[in-house]
Design an enzyme around this catalytic site. Sequence first.
Site, PDB file in Angstrom:
ATOM      1  CD  GLU A   1      65.404 -11.206  -0.620  1.00  0.00           C
ATOM      2  OE1 GLU A   1      66.635 -11.032  -0.641  1.00  0.00           O
ATOM      3  OE2 GLU A   1      64.596 -10.376  -1.050  1.00  0.00           O
TER       4      GLU A   1
ATOM      5  CG  ASP B   1      64.161  -5.823   3.957  1.00  0.00           C
ATOM      6  OD1 ASP B   1      63.975  -5.281   2.875  1.00  0.00           O
ATOM      7  OD2 ASP B   1      64.763  -6.897   4.100  1.00  0.00           O
TER       8      ASP B   1
ATOM      9  CB  SER C   1      66.362  -8.181   7.120  1.00  0.00           C
ATOM     10  OG  SER C   1      66.153  -7.015   6.374  1.00  0.00           O
TER      11      SER C   1
HETATM   12  C1  FRU Z   1      65.110  -7.980   1.293  1.00  0.00           C
HETATM   13  C2  FRU Z   1      66.592  -8.125   1.584  1.00  0.00           C
HETATM   14  C3  FRU Z   1      66.862  -9.118   2.688  1.00  0.00           C
HETATM   15  C4  FRU Z   1      68.203  -8.701   3.194  1.00  0.00           C
HETATM   16  C5  FRU Z   1      68.098  -7.188   3.095  1.00  0.00           C
HETATM   17  C6  FRU Z   1      69.398  -6.513   2.765  1.00  0.00           C
HETATM   18  O1  FRU Z   1      64.787  -6.776   0.731  1.00  0.00           O
HETATM   19  O2  FRU Z   1      67.285  -8.479   0.402  1.00  0.00           O
HETATM   20  O3  FRU Z   1      66.794 -10.466   2.260  1.00  0.00           O
HETATM   21  O4  FRU Z   1      68.442  -9.109   4.508  1.00  0.00           O
HETATM   22  O5  FRU Z   1      67.161  -6.930   2.081  1.00  0.00           O
HETATM   23  O6  FRU Z   1      69.232  -5.136   2.833  1.00  0.00           O
END
Ligand code: FRU
Length: 490
Positions: A222, A47, A107
């Site tokens: 997410e 992300d 994230s």
């Molecule tokens: C989305 C996610 C988020 C998390 C991050 C971990 O791709 O799963 O929800 O914070 O990636 O890398």
Amino acid sequence: MTLSREQKYRKLNQASAQELDQLQQKVAHCAWRQSYHIQPPYGLLNDPNGFSFYEGEYHLFYQWFPLGTFHGMKYWYHTKSKDLAHWQNVGIGIEPGDSQDSHGAYSGSGIVKDGELYLMYTGNTRNEAWVRLPYQNLAVMNSEGNIHKRSEPVIASVPDGYTEHFRDPKVWRAGDDYYCVIGAQRTNETGCAVMYKSQDLLSWSFLGEVSTQLNNFGYMWECPDYFELDHQGVLLFCPQGLVPEGDRYQNIYQSGYVVGKRLDVNTQMLDHGAFRELDRGFDFYAPQTTEAPDGRRILVAWMGLPDVSYPTDQHGWAHCLTLPRELTLREGKIIQRPVQELEKRRKDEVNAEAVLHSEAKSFSGFQGSAYELICEFNEADADRFGIEFRVGSTEKTVLTYDRNIKKVILDRSLSGQSVNSEFGSERRCSLDADTIKFHLFVDTSSVEIFVNDGEEVFTSRIFPSKESTQIRFFAHGGSAACRASLWQIS
Ligand code: FRU
């Protein structure tokens, strides 16, 4: 591949110089390295995080696991840009491994306050019984670019009614107050976004769920993002667990939005229209937006998806970010256009015009593996017309407009090394128009296609061989006029 906890949660400083050197060598020999997209130096990117404009520059971080192409101990990697077109690698932004982020700096987002850039992120932690405890943390960057992590979480527990899947704070300011949305899973295993409020970004109070009409819409949301455009409220989020429906929801997880009246921060009510996907392509997830100094709303996303593998994995790196896109609203729908600043990277313009009669044509100078291409088709009576690009002796990626079913179709079945073909090799969406304009950004291993000035976008990775550089324009079952321009991008 099953990985041990030790392998997954290794930190960069646990790797020997020799291991890092080998990893870098592997990456350097990969023919699919991008030439103008943000990609990790090695390891896995996911992300975009902390996207913001601070002290005259855009700052864009991303989720990074350095020591492999799986989802392990996540760092924030820092990049910056003066113009959204040229990016500079800065290095590690947030290093995980303290008590508030022992198993990864997950994230989050950025906001400028009192001359500093506040980065709010999820600290992924696990206790001895391996139970996940998500904390919401702060790290603050000063004007010298030094980032200081606060050791105490600013939100230290998950409110009743939600599971351990509670992450990805996106902060904004309204009046004198700050708000954030956080992606959550209810204990009944449905997804939602919750809200908090703060006066100082340090102490947060729980307000409740963003109240939507999507009460049973996937098992987890997410990366939520809330912003206002044209006096309307937009909530972006990534629901997991939707079932494919016609042309929609074809990827493993989805990414989309609802638009409505502005969010009522007192009641958390969001009165909104239907959920729409942001992108029609194969590889798009976890978008994040920021506001440019001139008021534009800019989006960047991960050009990849969780829980599936990609051909570069064996070369020691995985994934990249999309190009920045400007968002506008038209009749409740988000329109996405590549930011205008990208024109600065154009080189060696070539133009061509032709009427195609049931044929495929190449034009002189139209070829490459890193370019921008605009092609407008009109006066068509052909059944189908479009563009074949990254064409080689056995490979091609095909973009078609089918006039009979009024659909745009992207076919990557012959694009090169196949990617997650169990999720299909074609993506489609309906579009009813007489003139069709395809605006492509092709890079060594990706394509972003903006259709009719951003009405639809297809974002995809492709893995052709180096030699597949031809471009052909075609019409089948009749004729179509086409006018094209191409610029190499360096
Ligand atoms: C989305 C996610 C988020 C998390 C991050 C971990 O791709 O799963 O929800 O914070 O990636 O890398």
